[in-house]
Scaffold this motif. Sequence first.
Motif, PDB file in Angstrom:
ATOM      1  N   GLY A 111      53.280  53.166  50.632  1.00 19.79           N
ATOM      2  CA  GLY A 111      54.703  53.371  50.494  1.00 19.79           C
ATOM      3  C   GLY A 111      55.428  52.146  51.022  1.00 19.79           C
ATOM      4  O   GLY A 111      54.980  51.510  51.981  1.00 19.79           O
ATOM      5  N   ILE A 112      56.531  51.806  50.396  1.00 22.73           N
ATOM      6  CA  ILE A 112      57.341  50.656  50.821  1.00 22.73           C
ATOM      7  C   ILE A 112      58.740  51.189  51.090  1.00 22.73           C
ATOM      8  O   ILE A 112      59.394  51.717  50.185  1.00 22.73           O
ATOM      9  CB  ILE A 112      57.384  49.576  49.721  1.00 22.73           C
ATOM     10  N   ARG A 113      59.178  51.072  52.327  1.00 21.91           N
ATOM     11  CA  ARG A 113      60.513  51.561  52.707  1.00 21.91           C
ATOM     12  C   ARG A 113      61.571  50.582  52.219  1.00 21.91           C
ATOM     13  O   ARG A 113      61.473  49.385  52.464  1.00 21.91           O
ATOM     14  CB  ARG A 113      60.589  51.704  54.212  1.00 21.91           C
ATOM     15  N   VAL A 114      62.548  51.080  51.485  1.00 27.74           N
ATOM     16  CA  VAL A 114      63.681  50.260  51.032  1.00 27.74           C
ATOM     17  C   VAL A 114      64.965  50.898  51.535  1.00 27.74           C
ATOM     18  O   VAL A 114      65.028  52.108  51.760  1.00 27.74           O
ATOM     19  CB  VAL A 114      63.696  50.091  49.495  1.00 27.74           C
ATOM     20  N   ASP A 115      65.988  50.073  51.731  1.00 30.06           N
ATOM     21  CA  ASP A 115      67.268  50.579  52.234  1.00 30.06           C
ATOM     22  C   ASP A 115      67.953  51.486  51.214  1.00 30.06           C
ATOM     23  O   ASP A 115      68.523  52.507  51.568  1.00 30.06           O
ATOM     24  CB  ASP A 115      68.205  49.422  52.595  1.00 30.06           C
ATOM     25  N   GLU A 116      67.882  51.077  49.942  1.00 30.79           N
ATOM     26  CA  GLU A 116      68.547  51.853  48.897  1.00 30.79           C
ATOM     27  C   GLU A 116      67.918  51.538  47.547  1.00 30.79           C
ATOM     28  O   GLU A 116      67.695  50.375  47.219  1.00 30.79           O
ATOM     29  CB  GLU A 116      70.040  51.497  48.853  1.00 30.79           C
ATOM     30  N   LEU A 117      67.616  52.575  46.786  1.00 33.10           N
ATOM     31  CA  LEU A 117      67.164  52.403  45.410  1.00 33.10           C
ATOM     32  C   LEU A 117      68.413  52.213  44.562  1.00 33.10           C
ATOM     33  O   LEU A 117      69.293  53.075  44.541  1.00 33.10           O
ATOM     34  CB  LEU A 117      66.372  53.615  44.937  1.00 33.10           C
ATOM     35  N   LEU A 118      68.528  51.071  43.879  1.00 32.71           N
ATOM     36  CA  LEU A 118      69.726  50.774  43.098  1.00 32.71           C
ATOM     37  C   LEU A 118      69.615  51.246  41.659  1.00 32.71           C
ATOM     38  O   LEU A 118      70.563  51.799  41.103  1.00 32.71           O
ATOM     39  CB  LEU A 118      70.035  49.283  43.145  1.00 32.71           C
ATOM     40  N   ASP A 119      68.455  51.021  41.026  1.00 36.49           N
ATOM     41  CA  ASP A 119      68.313  51.423  39.631  1.00 36.49           C
ATOM     42  C   ASP A 119      66.878  51.186  39.167  1.00 36.49           C
ATOM     43  O   ASP A 119      66.117  50.438  39.798  1.00 36.49           O
ATOM     44  CB  ASP A 119      69.262  50.610  38.739  1.00 36.49           C
ATOM     45  N   VAL A 120      66.538  51.811  38.078  1.00 42.28           N
ATOM     46  CA  VAL A 120      65.289  51.538  37.356  1.00 42.28           C
ATOM     47  C   VAL A 120      65.734  51.198  35.946  1.00 42.28           C
ATOM     48  O   VAL A 120      66.380  52.016  35.283  1.00 42.28           O
ATOM     49  CB  VAL A 120      64.343  52.750  37.366  1.00 42.28           C
ATOM     50  N   VAL A 121      65.439  49.973  35.505  1.00 44.06           N
ATOM     51  CA  VAL A 121      65.956  49.496  34.224  1.00 44.06           C
ATOM     52  C   VAL A 121      64.868  48.843  33.388  1.00 44.06           C
ATOM     53  O   VAL A 121      63.871  48.356  33.922  1.00 44.06           O
ATOM     54  CB  VAL A 121      67.114  48.475  34.427  1.00 44.06           C
ATOM     55  N   ASP A 122      65.082  48.851  32.078  1.00 42.51           N
ATOM     56  CA  ASP A 122      64.267  48.085  31.144  1.00 42.51           C
ATOM     57  C   ASP A 122      65.118  46.900  30.713  1.00 42.51           C
ATOM     58  O   ASP A 122      66.200  47.086  30.151  1.00 42.51           O
ATOM     59  CB  ASP A 122      63.895  48.916  29.918  1.00 42.51           C
ATOM     60  N   LEU A 123      64.646  45.699  30.991  1.00 42.06           N
ATOM     61  CA  LEU A 123      65.374  44.485  30.627  1.00 42.06           C
ATOM     62  C   LEU A 123      64.536  43.634  29.693  1.00 42.06           C
ATOM     63  O   LEU A 123      63.300  43.636  29.788  1.00 42.06           O
ATOM     64  CB  LEU A 123      65.700  43.661  31.879  1.00 42.06           C
ATOM     65  N   PRO A 124      65.185  42.885  28.804  1.00 46.00           N
ATOM     66  CA  PRO A 124      64.423  41.949  27.973  1.00 46.00           C
ATOM     67  C   PRO A 124      63.697  40.939  28.863  1.00 46.00           C
ATOM     68  O   PRO A 124      64.260  40.438  29.844  1.00 46.00           O
ATOM     69  CB  PRO A 124      65.500  41.254  27.140  1.00 46.00           C
ATOM     70  N   LEU A 125      62.466  40.666  28.531  1.00 49.01           N
ATOM     71  CA  LEU A 125      61.647  39.728  29.300  1.00 49.01           C
ATOM     72  C   LEU A 125      62.313  38.359  29.403  1.00 49.01           C
ATOM     73  O   LEU A 125      62.154  37.654  30.399  1.00 49.01           O
ATOM     74  CB  LEU A 125      60.270  39.615  28.635  1.00 49.01           C
TER      75      LEU A 125
END
Length: 171
Positions: A111-125
């Motif tokens: 597990g990796i602790r992060v301050d805040e999850l901002l988004d999960v996105v699909d972006l063009p490579l």
Amino acid sequence: MSQTSVDELLALKREAANEVVDVDEPTVKLVIFALGGKCFAFRGQFIKEVLPGDERLFYVPGMPPSVQGVINVRGDIESVILLHSLLDLPTPQEVVSGSILLGQASGMHSGIRVDELLDVVDLPLSQLQNPPESLPESLQPYVAALVDFSGKAVAVLDIEKVFADYQDGLG
């Protein structure tokens, strides 16, 4: 030869400009998060699950400061690591609930602790840019690319290098 009025030509040009061209460009899934006031991301293929940050955490004596503890994930014990020291970011004085990203790479899962999850996105490579040489020295080994997300620069971390350094005892 038929004559076309200027208005008709302009209308045809506007129609052509409004056409959407469907191009099959390869995409990459990114899990974007905040850590120490900066924006980072991991490639989605390495993040198996996102857990709420309030998961019950168990302290393990003798572990390095970068290991916050362990959690029970459906009967499996997973370590929870902090990336602050590895990335030369200030360590939070109090526990930030944030989120826990369950990552798997380089023969390690944690597990990796992060301050805040901002988004999960699909972006063009094609939106991923090579990191500049001016990147802080502490980030250079871990940043694989940079991407613009909502006007913010996001450093895409190479989780395989992050986990390899933890396995080697550098974290």
